[in-house]
Design a protein around this motif. Structure first.
Motif, PDB file in Angstrom:
ATOM      1  N   GLN A 128       0.801  -1.223   0.000  1.00 19.11           N
ATOM      2  CA  GLN A 128       0.000   0.000   0.000  1.00 19.11           C
ATOM      3  C   GLN A 128       0.837   1.278   0.000  1.00 19.11           C
ATOM      4  O   GLN A 128       0.299   2.380  -0.140  1.00 19.11           O
ATOM      5  CB  GLN A 128      -0.952   0.002   1.213  1.00 19.11           C
ATOM      6  CG  GLN A 128      -0.283   0.159   2.568  1.00 19.11           C
ATOM      7  CD  GLN A 128       0.133  -1.182   3.164  1.00 19.11           C
ATOM      8  OE1 GLN A 128       0.249  -2.180   2.448  1.00 19.11           O
ATOM      9  NE2 GLN A 128       0.340  -1.204   4.479  1.00 19.11           N
ATOM     10  N   GLN A 129       2.150   1.167   0.166  1.00 16.56           N
ATOM     11  CA  GLN A 129       3.001   2.354   0.198  1.00 16.56           C
ATOM     12  C   GLN A 129       3.231   2.905  -1.204  1.00 16.56           C
ATOM     13  O   GLN A 129       3.453   2.138  -2.153  1.00 16.56           O
ATOM     14  CB  GLN A 129       4.350   2.031   0.838  1.00 16.56           C
ATOM     15  CG  GLN A 129       4.331   1.948   2.353  1.00 16.56           C
ATOM     16  CD  GLN A 129       5.718   1.709   2.906  1.00 16.56           C
ATOM     17  OE1 GLN A 129       6.368   0.722   2.588  1.00 16.56           O
ATOM     18  NE2 GLN A 129       6.186   2.627   3.740  1.00 16.56           N
ATOM     19  N   THR A 130       3.200   4.213  -1.337  1.00 11.33           N
ATOM     20  CA  THR A 130       3.528   4.859  -2.604  1.00 11.33           C
ATOM     21  C   THR A 130       5.035   5.057  -2.693  1.00 11.33           C
ATOM     22  O   THR A 130       5.759   4.932  -1.702  1.00 11.33           O
ATOM     23  CB  THR A 130       2.842   6.224  -2.713  1.00 11.33           C
ATOM     24  OG1 THR A 130       3.396   7.097  -1.715  1.00 11.33           O
ATOM     25  CG2 THR A 130       1.336   6.108  -2.521  1.00 11.33           C
ATOM     26  N   ALA A 131       5.501   5.397  -3.892  1.00 13.61           N
ATOM     27  CA  ALA A 131       6.921   5.706  -4.074  1.00 13.61           C
ATOM     28  C   ALA A 131       7.334   6.880  -3.197  1.00 13.61           C
ATOM     29  O   ALA A 131       8.447   6.908  -2.657  1.00 13.61           O
ATOM     30  CB  ALA A 131       7.211   6.005  -5.544  1.00 13.61           C
ATOM     31  N   GLU A 132       6.416   7.843  -3.027  1.00 12.87           N
ATOM     32  CA  GLU A 132       6.706   8.997  -2.165  1.00 12.87           C
ATOM     33  C   GLU A 132       6.857   8.563  -0.712  1.00 12.87           C
ATOM     34  O   GLU A 132       7.716   9.086   0.013  1.00 12.87           O
ATOM     35  CB  GLU A 132       5.601  10.047  -2.288  1.00 12.87           C
ATOM     36  CG  GLU A 132       5.584  10.803  -3.611  1.00 12.87           C
ATOM     37  CD  GLU A 132       4.942  10.012  -4.757  1.00 12.87           C
ATOM     38  OE1 GLU A 132       4.421   8.899  -4.504  1.00 12.87           O
ATOM     39  OE2 GLU A 132       4.981  10.519  -5.894  1.00 12.87           O
ATOM     40  N   ASP A 133       6.041   7.613  -0.273  1.00 14.77           N
ATOM     41  CA  ASP A 133       6.155   7.097   1.095  1.00 14.77           C
ATOM     42  C   ASP A 133       7.531   6.462   1.311  1.00 14.77           C
ATOM     43  O   ASP A 133       8.186   6.674   2.342  1.00 14.77           O
ATOM     44  CB  ASP A 133       5.081   6.047   1.375  1.00 14.77           C
ATOM     45  CG  ASP A 133       3.670   6.615   1.398  1.00 14.77           C
ATOM     46  OD1 ASP A 133       3.519   7.816   1.676  1.00 14.77           O
ATOM     47  OD2 ASP A 133       2.732   5.840   1.136  1.00 14.77           O
ATOM     48  N   ILE A 134       7.959   5.678   0.347  1.00 18.48           N
ATOM     49  CA  ILE A 134       9.242   4.984   0.465  1.00 18.48           C
ATOM     50  C   ILE A 134      10.387   5.991   0.401  1.00 18.48           C
ATOM     51  O   ILE A 134      11.393   5.869   1.121  1.00 18.48           O
ATOM     52  CB  ILE A 134       9.362   3.912  -0.633  1.00 18.48           C
ATOM     53  CG1 ILE A 134       8.260   2.865  -0.449  1.00 18.48           C
ATOM     54  CG2 ILE A 134      10.743   3.255  -0.608  1.00 18.48           C
ATOM     55  CD1 ILE A 134       8.063   1.947  -1.634  1.00 18.48           C
ATOM     56  N   GLN A 135      10.249   6.988  -0.452  1.00 14.01           N
ATOM     57  CA  GLN A 135      11.254   8.047  -0.521  1.00 14.01           C
ATOM     58  C   GLN A 135      11.424   8.717   0.842  1.00 14.01           C
ATOM     59  O   GLN A 135      12.552   8.915   1.320  1.00 14.01           O
ATOM     60  CB  GLN A 135      10.861   9.088  -1.573  1.00 14.01           C
ATOM     61  CG  GLN A 135      11.862  10.233  -1.725  1.00 14.01           C
ATOM     62  CD  GLN A 135      11.250  11.415  -2.454  1.00 14.01           C
ATOM     63  OE1 GLN A 135      10.191  11.908  -2.069  1.00 14.01           O
ATOM     64  NE2 GLN A 135      11.910  11.856  -3.524  1.00 14.01           N
ATOM     65  N   GLN A 136      10.314   9.077   1.467  1.00 14.95           N
ATOM     66  CA  GLN A 136      10.380   9.737   2.767  1.00 14.95           C
ATOM     67  C   GLN A 136      10.957   8.814   3.838  1.00 14.95           C
ATOM     68  O   GLN A 136      11.706   9.245   4.721  1.00 14.95           O
ATOM     69  CB  GLN A 136       8.994  10.233   3.182  1.00 14.95           C
ATOM     70  CG  GLN A 136       8.507  11.423   2.375  1.00 14.95           C
ATOM     71  CD  GLN A 136       9.495  12.582   2.398  1.00 14.95           C
ATOM     72  OE1 GLN A 136       9.955  13.002   3.463  1.00 14.95           O
ATOM     73  NE2 GLN A 136       9.851  13.086   1.214  1.00 14.95           N
ATOM     74  N   ALA A 137      10.625   7.531   3.762  1.00 12.06           N
ATOM     75  CA  ALA A 137      11.167   6.566   4.723  1.00 12.06           C
ATOM     76  C   ALA A 137      12.686   6.476   4.598  1.00 12.06           C
ATOM     77  O   ALA A 137      13.406   6.431   5.611  1.00 12.06           O
ATOM     78  CB  ALA A 137      10.527   5.197   4.508  1.00 12.06           C
TER      79      ALA A 137
END
Length: 243
Positions: A128-137
């Motif tokens: 369910q994570q977006t690329a933006e979520d992973i970038q921020q992580a």
């Protein structure tokens, strides 16, 4: 018993007097092999002192292997304490594009082993994570020392008659006019060229079974993440020697 240098070869190119350069091939997350190479370099310097001993790492520190984070830890320390020069490989460029410019670059990075790098920083992407979520992580997980390390990466470095790059250069194009993308990605046009480039090119990027030392270039990428062999060459005067 310490491992002795072997496979001595000579090149017409030369380093300045009283200078030795240790050049290290693509690491790809193999912190264990990098630690062994660092120990060999330190032992070699102790056994054969020289006024100036430099280290050049030719890029592709991350991806594929299991411990990219520890590789960056080691290199960041080496950069500060030993004034090592770390070049930008195509894998670092992909990570930097995803991290700082374009989250959509995740797909391309993932295909080239980026998930192992994310995992080494404790990030396992969920569906369910977006690329933006992973970038921020990843931005949150990346230590400040690692962010500074990536800012210190260079596309090439020259010493005497030797040029160190990640992938190679475009034949017939002056160094000042080289496209940075070629320095990180080029293959056949460079690998198939037998011409004198004006500088002797030391590079990685294209895995070979053992160090491939030719009249105009030396390939030191021995596919460490898969082969278990991380190559380091010691260059002094006109001599290139596998450590």
């Amino acid at each position: 018993m310490p491992r002795r240098p072997s496979h001595q070869r000579s090149s017409k190119a030369a380093l300045p007097p009283e200078t030795r350069i240790y050049a290290i091939g693509d690491i790809h997350g193999r912190a264990d092999l990098l630690q062994e190479v660092i120990s060999r370099i330190d032992e070699d310097i102790q056994r054969r002192p020289i006024p100036f001993a430099g280290e050049v790492y030719v890029g592709d520190y991350i991806d594929r292997g299991a411990d990219s984070k520890s590789v960056i830890d080691l290199l960041a320390t080496r950069l500060v304490q030993n004034h090592a020069i770390c070049l930008r490989g195509n894998h670092e460029a992909l990570m930097e594009e995803f991290l700082y410019d374009n989250p959509a670059a995740l797909d391309g990075w993932r295909q080239l082993g980026g998930l192992s790098t994310l995992a080494s920083y404790g990030i396992i992407p969920a569906r369910q994570q977006t690329a933006e979520d992973i970038q921020q992580a990843l931005l949150s997980a990346l230590p400040t020392t690692h962010q500074l390390f990536f800012r210190c990466l260079r596309n090439n470095v020259r010493c005497g008659d030797f040029l160190f790059v990640h992938a190679g250069i475009r034949p017939g194009v002056s160094l000042d006019a080289q496209d940075p993308s070629d320095l990180m990605w080029i293959r056949d046009e460079f690998l198939n060229s037998t011409k004198d480039h004006g500088l002797y090119v030391v590079h990685g990027h294209t895995p070979v079974p053992h160090a491939d030392i030719r009249d105009n270039r030396a390939n030191i990428d021995t596919g460490a993440w898969r082969s278990g062999v991380l190559t380091c060459v010691a260059i002094e005067g006109t001599e290139i020697m596998v450590l």
